[in-house]
Design an enzyme around this catalytic site. Structure first.
Site, PDB file in Angstrom:
ATOM      1  N   TYR A 191      13.478  16.690  71.070  1.00 55.47           N
ATOM      2  CA  TYR A 191      14.666  17.300  70.368  1.00 55.47           C
ATOM      3  C   TYR A 191      15.299  16.269  69.578  1.00 55.47           C
ATOM      4  O   TYR A 191      14.113  15.457  69.178  1.00 55.47           O
ATOM      5  CB  TYR A 191      15.540  17.975  71.723  1.00 55.47           C
ATOM      6  CG  TYR A 191      16.499  18.780  70.991  1.00 55.47           C
ATOM      7  CD1 TYR A 191      16.127  19.675  70.476  1.00 55.47           C
ATOM      8  CD2 TYR A 191      17.765  18.297  70.755  1.00 55.47           C
ATOM      9  CE1 TYR A 191      16.890  20.680  69.572  1.00 55.47           C
ATOM     10  CE2 TYR A 191      18.740  19.252  69.832  1.00 55.47           C
ATOM     11  CZ  TYR A 191      18.041  20.254  69.395  1.00 55.47           C
ATOM     12  OH  TYR A 191      19.043  21.125  68.918  1.00 55.47           O
ATOM     13  N   ARG A 244      22.278  24.907  58.836  1.00 56.72           N
ATOM     14  CA  ARG A 244      22.947  23.565  59.138  1.00 56.72           C
ATOM     15  C   ARG A 244      22.166  23.019  60.215  1.00 56.72           C
ATOM     16  O   ARG A 244      22.583  23.027  61.341  1.00 56.72           O
ATOM     17  CB  ARG A 244      24.346  23.792  59.559  1.00 56.72           C
ATOM     18  CG  ARG A 244      25.148  22.294  59.226  1.00 56.72           C
ATOM     19  CD  ARG A 244      25.879  22.161  60.726  1.00 56.72           C
ATOM     20  NE  ARG A 244      24.973  21.770  61.530  1.00 56.72           N
ATOM     21  CZ  ARG A 244      25.220  21.752  62.783  1.00 56.72           C
ATOM     22  NH1 ARG A 244      26.298  22.161  63.403  1.00 56.72           N
ATOM     23  NH2 ARG A 244      24.324  21.519  63.782  1.00 56.72           N
ATOM     24  N   LYS A 262      14.713  23.788  71.491  1.00 58.68           N
ATOM     25  CA  LYS A 262      16.032  24.225  72.645  1.00 58.68           C
ATOM     26  C   LYS A 262      15.397  25.192  73.622  1.00 58.68           C
ATOM     27  O   LYS A 262      15.572  24.787  74.737  1.00 58.68           O
ATOM     28  CB  LYS A 262      16.816  25.062  71.754  1.00 58.68           C
ATOM     29  CG  LYS A 262      17.881  24.249  71.000  1.00 58.68           C
ATOM     30  CD  LYS A 262      19.319  23.762  71.662  1.00 58.68           C
ATOM     31  CE  LYS A 262      19.886  22.848  71.003  1.00 58.68           C
ATOM     32  NZ  LYS A 262      21.407  22.378  71.261  1.00 58.68           N
ATOM     33  N   GLU A 334      22.380  29.216  67.055  1.00 59.22           N
ATOM     34  CA  GLU A 334      21.989  27.597  66.866  1.00 59.22           C
ATOM     35  C   GLU A 334      22.007  27.061  65.513  1.00 59.22           C
ATOM     36  O   GLU A 334      21.316  27.663  64.474  1.00 59.22           O
ATOM     37  CB  GLU A 334      20.577  27.488  67.629  1.00 59.22           C
ATOM     38  CG  GLU A 334      20.363  26.048  68.005  1.00 59.22           C
ATOM     39  CD  GLU A 334      21.243  25.397  68.925  1.00 59.22           C
ATOM     40  OE1 GLU A 334      21.329  26.337  70.239  1.00 59.22           O
ATOM     41  OE2 GLU A 334      21.865  24.485  68.845  1.00 59.22           O
ATOM     42  N   ASP A 335      22.640  26.097  65.179  1.00 61.04           N
ATOM     43  CA  ASP A 335      22.517  25.408  63.650  1.00 61.04           C
ATOM     44  C   ASP A 335      22.925  26.404  62.727  1.00 61.04           C
ATOM     45  O   ASP A 335      22.301  26.399  61.542  1.00 61.04           O
ATOM     46  CB  ASP A 335      21.361  24.537  63.758  1.00 61.04           C
ATOM     47  CG  ASP A 335      21.602  23.427  64.342  1.00 61.04           C
ATOM     48  OD1 ASP A 335      22.545  23.459  65.083  1.00 61.04           O
ATOM     49  OD2 ASP A 335      20.549  22.455  64.195  1.00 61.04           O
ATOM     50  N   ASP A 357      25.676  27.162  70.837  1.00 64.38           N
ATOM     51  CA  ASP A 357      25.615  26.007  71.511  1.00 64.38           C
ATOM     52  C   ASP A 357      26.385  24.958  70.442  1.00 64.38           C
ATOM     53  O   ASP A 357      27.078  23.870  71.213  1.00 64.38           O
ATOM     54  CB  ASP A 357      24.406  25.412  71.621  1.00 64.38           C
ATOM     55  CG  ASP A 357      24.017  24.557  72.421  1.00 64.38           C
ATOM     56  OD1 ASP A 357      24.663  24.308  73.600  1.00 64.38           O
ATOM     57  OD2 ASP A 357      23.286  23.545  72.022  1.00 64.38           O
ATOM     58  N   ASP A 358      26.563  25.033  69.186  1.00 62.53           N
ATOM     59  CA  ASP A 358      27.334  24.056  68.676  1.00 62.53           C
ATOM     60  C   ASP A 358      28.887  24.175  68.844  1.00 62.53           C
ATOM     61  O   ASP A 358      29.362  23.095  68.742  1.00 62.53           O
ATOM     62  CB  ASP A 358      26.923  24.274  66.942  1.00 62.53           C
ATOM     63  CG  ASP A 358      25.461  24.160  66.904  1.00 62.53           C
ATOM     64  OD1 ASP A 358      24.664  23.302  66.941  1.00 62.53           O
ATOM     65  OD2 ASP A 358      24.977  25.249  66.343  1.00 62.53           O
ATOM     66  N   ASN A 499      24.769  13.751  64.506  1.00 59.69           N
ATOM     67  CA  ASN A 499      23.226  13.599  64.548  1.00 59.69           C
ATOM     68  C   ASN A 499      22.530  13.731  63.354  1.00 59.69           C
ATOM     69  O   ASN A 499      23.314  14.449  62.519  1.00 59.69           O
ATOM     70  CB  ASN A 499      22.725  14.847  65.750  1.00 59.69           C
ATOM     71  CG  ASN A 499      23.120  14.497  66.920  1.00 59.69           C
ATOM     72  OD1 ASN A 499      22.990  13.330  67.482  1.00 59.69           O
ATOM     73  ND2 ASN A 499      23.408  15.697  67.450  1.00 59.69           N
TER      74      ASN A 499
HETATM   75  P1  NAI Z   1      30.320  21.382  60.470  1.00 63.73           P
HETATM   76  O1  NAI Z   1      29.643  21.474  59.186  1.00 63.73           O
HETATM   77  O2  NAI Z   1      30.841  22.781  61.222  1.00 63.73           O
HETATM   78  O3  NAI Z   1      31.582  20.406  60.300  1.00 63.73           O
HETATM   79  C1  NAI Z   1      31.521  19.107  59.838  1.00 63.73           C
HETATM   80  C2  NAI Z   1      33.227  18.888  59.575  1.00 63.73           C
HETATM   81  O4  NAI Z   1      33.128  17.418  59.198  1.00 63.73           O
HETATM   82  C3  NAI Z   1      33.824  19.727  58.834  1.00 63.73           C
HETATM   83  O5  NAI Z   1      35.109  20.024  59.191  1.00 63.73           O
HETATM   84  C4  NAI Z   1      34.032  18.862  57.278  1.00 63.73           C
HETATM   85  O6  NAI Z   1      35.182  19.245  56.428  1.00 63.73           O
HETATM   86  C5  NAI Z   1      33.953  17.415  58.031  1.00 63.73           C
HETATM   87  N1  NAI Z   1      33.505  16.450  57.131  1.00 63.73           N
HETATM   88  C6  NAI Z   1      32.693  16.554  56.216  1.00 63.73           C
HETATM   89  N2  NAI Z   1      32.570  15.369  55.626  1.00 63.73           N
HETATM   90  C7  NAI Z   1      33.652  14.713  56.022  1.00 63.73           C
HETATM   91  C8  NAI Z   1      34.240  13.680  55.481  1.00 63.73           C
HETATM   92  N3  NAI Z   1      33.742  12.698  54.693  1.00 63.73           N
HETATM   93  N4  NAI Z   1      35.550  13.098  56.157  1.00 63.73           N
HETATM   94  C9  NAI Z   1      35.814  13.599  57.244  1.00 63.73           C
HETATM   95  N5  NAI Z   1      35.418  15.004  57.376  1.00 63.73           N
HETATM   96  C10 NAI Z   1      34.329  15.383  57.035  1.00 63.73           C
HETATM   97  O7  NAI Z   1      29.263  20.797  61.292  1.00 63.73           O
HETATM   98  P2  NAI Z   1      29.402  20.576  62.935  1.00 63.73           P
HETATM   99  O8  NAI Z   1      28.438  21.899  63.531  1.00 63.73           O
HETATM  100  O9  NAI Z   1      30.727  20.766  63.549  1.00 63.73           O
HETATM  101  O10 NAI Z   1      28.510  19.316  63.388  1.00 63.73           O
HETATM  102  C11 NAI Z   1      28.858  18.228  62.737  1.00 63.73           C
HETATM  103  C12 NAI Z   1      27.934  16.945  63.513  1.00 63.73           C
HETATM  104  O11 NAI Z   1      28.225  17.112  64.818  1.00 63.73           O
HETATM  105  C13 NAI Z   1      26.394  17.237  63.055  1.00 63.73           C
HETATM  106  O12 NAI Z   1      26.029  15.785  62.547  1.00 63.73           O
HETATM  107  C14 NAI Z   1      26.024  17.540  64.427  1.00 63.73           C
HETATM  108  O13 NAI Z   1      24.408  17.038  64.481  1.00 63.73           O
HETATM  109  C15 NAI Z   1      26.895  16.830  65.405  1.00 63.73           C
HETATM  110  N6  NAI Z   1      26.707  17.673  66.610  1.00 63.73           N
HETATM  111  C16 NAI Z   1      26.376  16.846  67.767  1.00 63.73           C
HETATM  112  C17 NAI Z   1      26.367  17.610  68.793  1.00 63.73           C
HETATM  113  C18 NAI Z   1      26.096  16.581  70.112  1.00 63.73           C
HETATM  114  O14 NAI Z   1      26.090  15.382  70.036  1.00 63.73           O
HETATM  115  N7  NAI Z   1      26.292  17.185  71.419  1.00 63.73           N
HETATM  116  C19 NAI Z   1      26.557  18.932  69.196  1.00 63.73           C
HETATM  117  C20 NAI Z   1      26.745  19.528  67.856  1.00 63.73           C
HETATM  118  C21 NAI Z   1      26.978  19.023  66.835  1.00 63.73           C
END
Ligand code: NAI
Length: 643
Positions: A191, A244, A262, A334-335, A357-358, A499
């Site tokens: 993963y 995504r 997953k 997912e994603d 899951d996200d 991530n």
């Molecule tokens: P998303 O695309 O839904 O949300 C991203 C957010 O970040 C948006 O609100 C966007 O406006 C904001 N953003 C983007 N650029 C920015 C900047 N320069 N400054 C401030 N805000 C900014 O993405 P999602 O699904 O919320 O995932 C975000 C990250 O979290 C990814 O890298 C993903 O891999 C990670 N993630 C980690 C998990 C874990 O560790 N368990 C689980 C799910 C996601």
């Protein structure tokens, strides 16, 4: 010949197969280890390996718990199977109607039954294997040792990923045994972060289908496409549209690595049988120019379909899934990009067993980490102020679950508890004056405040006790940001969730150094232990894999038909309860992964109990000891003896 359930079958012995199935202990449709290699569609009657071909319906003696009459569920769709096709039965034939019982060379090439050098002499005699294997017989333990020794020789993570994927396609039980026994070492391979690289290069490394690809070309015949999948008793589907992938953006059809990974975790960590898992990628095109120009890209070469065209394909898929696999199949999104993710979840939660899951899994795992961290700090959730950097699926999902838990703990209305939580997106702090232009899922977080553009200022004015990064943008928790958190709090809680590793808001080393060892830190991608001023800090990994396998198992063992927020809270509380003071001493907010199957069983039990309490469970009677029941349902990768 190939023996199942203690009976040896020769060619054409369908009655024996039926008898065997009839003799086997009645099982609930959940978690029943598959004992027959059913419906291998490519088996040919002339093939010795296809030594049993049944042209008739397969009669299963599976006990299906009657639909519960009370307590009554209020959700749309009801408890019963809308399509009356809950499972394979006399009326519902397996298509193509075949049972293939492999022997000889094909047995060695059938990943579900192959044991490689672990076939003993009797088995080799009985199953036409003599001469096909070198003389030595080894046990599974030695095979595991050998695999690990070979894997450790690869320096490039992607090579490890490819080697372990090869093993999965060769010997499924051994693959799972290797993963389960070495879970901490191999999780980053199967993963995140390695799976991210695998998706980026999926076109070049693609060998064999590991799941179903459903593209726009299949519109109008999605049901037929689903029927091509050889397994008929699917309990969990993980589906992506690849828009995504982790923090890597739009990888189109190559996002398939995610559902595959997953579901491997569903089996390894949650004990869901591999045959009950179906990875799906919905291909509606990609807006990734690089991929569109890549000669090895495996998806549709067109820009993403949106609007009605997209919605229709998804709707056809969701309908077909329920039609084939019934009401209780869990569909995990997912994603998906957030503009679709929230809408899909809203649209299908009332009528399907869906889980994102996200949004929900991340929320549950982060809440668990917070509950554990606060136990260490000695404070309550309601005493905290939260600041999120990133207001997408992860950020708003976590925020909502924290607000719900706070409301549950204090009795305060949700509107009040939300006020303790602030979010920053790419345009700055989410405040009321931005309301008109905000996406709907951000609106509950638009509190009264002056606009704030940058994160350091937001930290200084909001004065959060907890800072959570979920922006997908790396290196944004700078020395200034972490320093500000440390100057406001004695023990600042910092989550850098983005991530893969390159996108993490800061590293563990940076969090501990810049906070001078004060931070309680967890991240989305793993970081090695770090020594600071003579103390070794082992940071926690907020890995969704702590939650979703056990969560899904809980839904399955209770026959749940809908997901409810209270089940997510139950899962978080169950995970938080697993963290010991010994873990806290090391800086951990999560328990070690080495114990994950036991943890999953305990999470499953709490989720199932909640499903029963809410009237959303359909399998009756409710087992007295749900933990023991969950454990007894879990798939084990140990080899069976073949007679
Ligand atoms: P998303 O695309 O839904 O949300 C991203 C957010 O970040 C948006 O609100 C966007 O406006 C904001 N953003 C983007 N650029 C920015 C900047 N320069 N400054 C401030 N805000 C900014 O993405 P999602 O699904 O919320 O995932 C975000 C990250 O979290 C990814 O890298 C993903 O891999 C990670 N993630 C980690 C998990 C874990 O560790 N368990 C689980 C799910 C996601």
């Amino acid at each position: 010949m190939f023996a199942l359930c203690g009976t040896t079958f020769t060619n054409n012995s369908f009655s024996e197969v039926s008898r065997c199935l009839a003799q086997s202990k009645p099982q609930r449709i959940v978690c029943a280890p598959v004992v027959v290699a059913a419906a291998r569609s490519n088996a040919k009657p002339s093939d010795r390996n296809a030594s049993f071909i049944a042209g008739t319906a397969l009669k299963e003696t599976v006990e299906i718990a009657p639909a519960v009459k009370e307590p009554k569920s209020t959700v749309i769709g009801g408890v019963g199977d809308l399509y009356c096709e809950e499972t394979v039965n006399e009326e519902h034939t397996i298509t193509p109607s075949a049972i293939s019982v492999a022997s000889g060379y094909s047995l060695l090439r059938d990943p579900r039954y192959n044991k490689g050098l672990a076939f003993n002499e009797k088995e080799r005699d009985a199953h036409y294997l003599c001469g096909l294997l070198p003389p030595v017989v080894v046990d599974q333990e030695l095979q595991v040792k050998n695999v690990m020794q070979n894997l450790r020789q690869y320096e490039v993570p992607l090579q490890k990923y490819m080697a372990i994927t090869d093993l999965q396609e060769r010997n499924e039980n051994l693959f799972y045994k290797v993963v389960i026994d070495n879970v901490e070492e191999l999780l980053p391979v199967i993963y995140t972060p390695t799976v991210g690289e695998a998706c980026q290069k999926y076109g070049s490394i693609f060998r064999r289908p590991q799941g179903l690809f459903i593209s726009l070309k299949d519109k109008g015949r999605v049901l037929e496409v689903l029927k091509n999948w050889p397994e008929k008793k699917v309990q969990v589907i993980v589906v992506t549209d690849g828009e995504r992938i982790l923090g890597l953006g739009d990888l189109g059809c190559q996002g398939m690595g995610i559902p595959v990974g997953k579901l491997s975790l569903y089996t390894a960590l949650g004990g869901v049988h591999p045959s009950a898992c179906l990875p799906v990628t919905i291909d509606v095109g990609t807006n990734n120019e690089k991929l569109l120009k890549d000669e090895f890209y495996i998806g549709l070469r067109q820009r993403r379909a949106t609007g009605q065209e997209y919605a229709e394909l998804l709707d056809e898929f969701m309908t077909a899934v329920k039609q084939i696999y019934g009401e209780k199949v869990l569909i995990q999104f997912e994603d998906f990009a957030n503009h679709n993710a929230f809408d899909l979840l809203d649209k299908y939660s009332p009528s399907h067993l869906v889980f994102n899951d996200d949004i929900q899994g991340t929320a549950s795992v982060v809440l668990a980490g917070l509950l554990a961290a606060l136990k260490k700090v000695g404070e309550t959730l309601a005493e905290q102020t939260f600041l999120f950097f990133g207001a997408g699926e992860a950020g708003t999902g976590i925020a909502e679950l924290i607000a719900l838990e706070m409301s549950k703990q204090t009795g305060a209305p949700l509107d009040e508890t939300r006020k303790k939580i602030w979010l920053v997106d790419s345009k700055g702090l989410i405040v009321r004056s931005r309301m008109e232009t905000l996406q709907h899922f951000k609106r509950p977080w638009a509190h009264e405040h002056e606009p704030v553009k940058d994160l350091v200022t937001a930290v200084n004015v909001i004065k959060p006790t907890v800072l959570i990064g979920s922006s997908g943008v790396g290196r944004t928790f700078t020395k200034e940001v972490v320093g500000a958190m440390a100057s406001i709090n004695e023990q600042p809680v910092i989550f850098a969730l983005s991530n893969p590793t390159s996108q993490s808001e800061c590293t563990a080393e940076e969090a501990y150094t810049w906070s001078e060892g004060q931070a309680i830190f967890a991240s989305g991608s793993p970081f090695p232990p770090f020594e600071y001023k003579g103390k070794v800090f082992v940071s926690g990994q907020s890995n969704n894999a702590y939650i979703f396998p056990g969560f899904g198992l809980g839904l399955i063992i209770s026959g749940a038909i809908r997901v409810h927020d209270d089940m997510l809270l139950a899962a978080s509380e169950a995970l938080a309860a697993e963290v010991t003071w010994e873990d806290f001493e090391k800086g951990l907010m999560y328990p070690p992964f080495s114990n994950i199957r036991k943890i999953s069983a305990r999470i499953a039990a709490k989720v199932a109990a909640k499903a029963y309490e809410l009237g959303l469970a359909t399998l009756r009677p409710q087992p007295e000891n749900l933990v023991a029941f969950a454990e007894s349902c879990m798939y084990s990768p140990s080899y069976h003896s073949y007679r």
